[in-house]
Design an enzyme around this catalytic site. Structure first.
Site, short mmCIF file in Angstrom:
data_model
loop_
_atom_site.label_atom_id
_atom_site.label_comp_id
_atom_site.label_asym_id
_atom_site.label_seq_id
_atom_site.Cartn_x
_atom_site.Cartn_y
_atom_site.Cartn_z
N GLU A 297 58.29 49.99 46.68
CA GLU A 297 57.25 51.02 46.69
C GLU A 297 56.77 51.31 48.11
O GLU A 297 55.59 51.29 48.43
CB GLU A 297 56.08 50.60 45.78
CG GLU A 297 56.51 50.44 44.34
CD GLU A 297 55.39 50.08 43.40
OE1 GLU A 297 55.49 50.43 42.21
OE2 GLU A 297 54.41 49.44 43.84
N ASP A 376 56.72 47.51 34.05
CA ASP A 376 55.47 47.37 34.80
C ASP A 376 54.29 47.07 33.89
O ASP A 376 53.41 47.91 33.71
CB ASP A 376 55.20 48.66 35.60
CG ASP A 376 54.12 48.47 36.67
OD1 ASP A 376 53.75 47.32 36.95
OD2 ASP A 376 53.68 49.48 37.24
N GLU A 404 45.78 47.24 33.60
CA GLU A 404 46.16 48.54 34.16
C GLU A 404 46.67 49.50 33.09
O GLU A 404 46.28 50.66 33.06
CB GLU A 404 47.22 48.34 35.24
CG GLU A 404 47.67 49.64 35.87
CD GLU A 404 48.71 49.42 36.97
OE1 GLU A 404 49.22 50.43 37.49
OE2 GLU A 404 49.00 48.25 37.33
#
Length: 690
Positions: A297, A376, A404
């Protein structure tokens, strides 16, 4: 906790360390007899913490003053000591018992003659953990008359990763700002850090990385100009047997070191890291080591120089090895600039493809940190095939306590049942019974390092976690890392009784809310393991096509005919081939693939019939209607405990549950409307879809 931090009891600041006066009863009456602690090793900083905790806990639970002595003056007493340091310890514990205790383990025994409760351990850390165990028993009103137990942690590393930035923000933080940093400096509120250390130690955590894995320039200087402040934090955590780690910027040699390269094979780079490590250990002799996110990332890494992950990790490991430090290297590495048109590319494959060929090339003080799933931290995804696939390499599993993709601590979602399912998954990599929990505790491969890591869910909100019920995830993570055999129900009941009390209706009501919460959340969000369907960037709330044409590789490929990602070997990306044969065959076949993961592995028509007997489209409609309805029922369930829970605590949770119920309707309507319009197939029950 020092009186310098004052909160209303209902704010949740004390979390599960309430130490409230227990209602009188047969077991509780036993506790009042114990008003003396006997300890000879009062110079040890961890034992001092244990004594302070026990004193505070006993005084809160019994309402009586506790005295501390180096010798027995009256009985019954609570006696603390490491083996070989006192005659009382030697009298109570046989050599057979003491030899069964490992470095952080402990034994607790009630002497039937004197009534003394004796806690013995090999190390001071074991004494601290034993004290917290005793306080858990008393906090739940349990008997202490016939205690006779030996406890050792199953996992060697039990770690928290803070995603805190020095500007005070927390990446994926849902409970306020950082408790560690403000205005690009280390906080002066060290009392709150100490209270956090208490919470972590009480659940069994023994390591913490205090800054975000995405390390920017100012955080890079934690290695240098901010090192004296880091040393102060390390001293606080040391008092609770917690080792401090730093996330490091792989390109620190360029960013703050004045070099023109970060090539891991360059001699000047290696020397810079050796010198940096020496300075760190001079300031913090028990420093744990480095946590690294590299070549992921847009973070820098060894790929820039034509090197691989083993080259990069080993360069850092070489610098830390003389000091006993370790490198924890994250395996969350994938191409984040994918072309959505290219269906041959599969983000799920990336960790395995990058790392499995490097097995055996990492130094023995390198640990690979592997996310629990290949994508993820979704509400549902398969277990990462990389776990256990590198028998000659140390591995830890990474969970995300921060919610998240599971409601961001605005929705209740107790994650321990999900983690239990992952830990119990049989990889079949060395035959039947090669479960994830046996791989990560080091049993299967006999690795030097193993265990758990997880992204923290705390911030500077008064109750630490934003949603008071989200504290159960932090507590539950520590308890599960200590002993993966504990059930999700056992852990939840422990947390509820320590946090709210022992009222039976209240305990059962909150237990039901927690134990159903993951299933409820999953039912009104992304269906059948397909994942994502969230708003880009902040990831809160439904957006079915939010990432569908993005670079991030998180697609569902819904069209007017069907939905799902073809990851099988016969026709798709071949991701299934990364599993052992039995699991590969399980997922490869439509007939055997579990419903809850169907769309992760297969692209199917909306009319495909699940094992449940429903079509995919009807399953989507039904679960979203039912999920929203059940979210509303949770609001009503919470009302049952209004008289048993502190008013502020009650209202804080009530407000969050109302928001969740309304948001679940938003999820229901957006998902159902999208798929009605996409498929053209009506709900068989004729319910309102817009």
């Amino acid at each position: 906790m020092s009186n310098s931090v004052l909160y209303h009891p209902g704010d949740g600041y004390l979390a599960w360390l309430q130490y409230r006066r227990i209602t009188a009863g047969a077991n509780v009456d036993q506790y009042a007899e114990y008003n003396q602690i006997i300890v000879t090793e009062q110079d040890d900083v961890v034992i001092r913490s244990a004594v302070n905790e026990l004193t505070q806990g006993m005084e809160g639970i019994t309402g009586r003053k506790i005295c501390i002595s180096g010798k027995t003056e009256r009985t019954p007493s609570i006696v603390l000591g490491t083996f070989g340091t006192g005659s009382r310890i030697a009298e109570v514990f046989s050599e057979e018992v003491s030899s069964a205790i490992k470095a952080e383990g402990y034994a607790i025994h009630t002497d039937s003659v004197t009534g003394d409760i004796v806690i013995g351990a090999v190390t001071s850390a074991g004494i601290l953990y034993g004290v917290f165990h005793l306080l858990r028993i008393m906090g739940a009103g349990g008997s202490v008359q016939q205690l006779n137990m030996v406890e050792n942690p199953v996992n060697q590393l039990r770690m928290i990763n803070q995603w805190d930035n020095m500007d005070g923000s927390v990446e994926r933080g849902y409970a306020g700002e950082s408790i560690f940093y403000e205005d690009n400096r280390v906080t002066s509120n060290l009392q709150r850090i100490q209270d956090y250390a208490r919470l972590l130690a009480s659940s069994g955590i023994n390591a913490i990385a205090i800054n975000n894995v995405n390390v920017h320039q100012v955080e890079s200087r934690l290695l240098t100009e901010f090192l004296p402040d880091v040393a102060k934090l390390a001293a606080i955590f040391r008092g609770y047997a917690i080792k401090l780690f730093l996330s490091i910027n792989y390109a620190s040699t360029i960013e703050i070191g004045g070099l023109l390269t970060a090539d891991p094979l360059d001699s000047t780079v290696r020397e810079w890291w050796r010198a940096a490590a020496s300075k760190i250990y001079a300031a913090i002799p028990d420093f744990g080591g480095f946590l690294v996110k590299a070549d992921s990332e847009n973070r820098p890494g060894p790929f820039t120089y034509g090197r691989d992950h083993a080259d990069g990790a080993n360069m850092l490991a070489e610098a830390l090895k003389p000091h006993g430090g370790i490198v924890i290297w994250r395996c969350f590495v994938y191409n984040c600039k994918q072309d959505w048109r290219d269906r041959s590319m599969d983000r799920a494959r990336a960790a395995y493809d990058h790392f499995q060929p490097l097995d055996g090339r990492f130094m023995d003080n390198v640990i690979l940190q592997v996310k629990n799933g290949p994508i993820d931290f979704q509400v549902r995804e398969p277990v990462s095939p990389l776990l256990g696939a590198m028998p000659h390499t140390n591995q830890v599993i990474e969970f995300q306590i921060a919610q998240e993709y599971t409601g961001q601590q605005r929705h209740v979602c107790y994650l321990v049942p999900q983690w239990k399912e992952i830990l119990n998954f049989d990889t079949h990599l060395q035959g039947e019974g090669t479960t994830v929990k046996r791989i990560i505790d080091g049993n299967v491969h006999g690795n030097a390092y193993s265990g758990f890591a997880a992204v923290s869910n705390i911030g500077n909100d008064a109750n630490w976690t934003g949603h008071l019920l989200a504290q159960a995830n932090l507590f539950g993570y520590g308890r599960l890392a200590w002993n993966p055999e504990l059930s999700a129900e056992e852990i939840a009941v422990e947390w509820i009784t320590l946090t709210f009390g022992t009222n039976e209706l209240m305990v059962q009501t909150i237990l039901n809310i927690l134990m159903n919460s993951w299933e409820i959340y999953e039912s009104y969000t992304a269906p059948l393991g397909v994942g994502f369907m969230v708003n880009p960037n902040h990831h809160y709330g439904p957006n079915v096509d939010g990432y569908e044409y993005s670079m991030w590789g998180t697609y569902h490929f819904a069209d007017c005919y069907g939905i799902g990602v073809d990851r099988i070997s016969a026709t798709g990306t071949g991701y299934t081939s990364q599993y052992a044969r039995m699991n590969m065959e399980l997922y490869e076949s439509l007939e055997s693939c579990p419903d809850e993961l169907l769309l992760f592995f297969h692209h199917v028509p909306y009319t495909h019939v699940l094992h449940s007997g429903k079509t995919v489209i009807q399953h989507i409609y039904d679960t979203h209607f039912e999920g929203a309805e059940r979210a509303g029922q949770v609001v009503a369930a919470w009302e049952l405990v209004k008289e048993q829970v502190d008013g502020r605590a009650y209202q804080q949770v009530a407000d969050r549950l109302v928001e969740q119920a309304e948001h679940a309707k938003e999820w229901r309507d957006r998902i159902n409307t999208y798929f009605l319009r996409k498929s053209g197939i009506a709900d068989q029950w004729g319910r309102t879809i817009y």
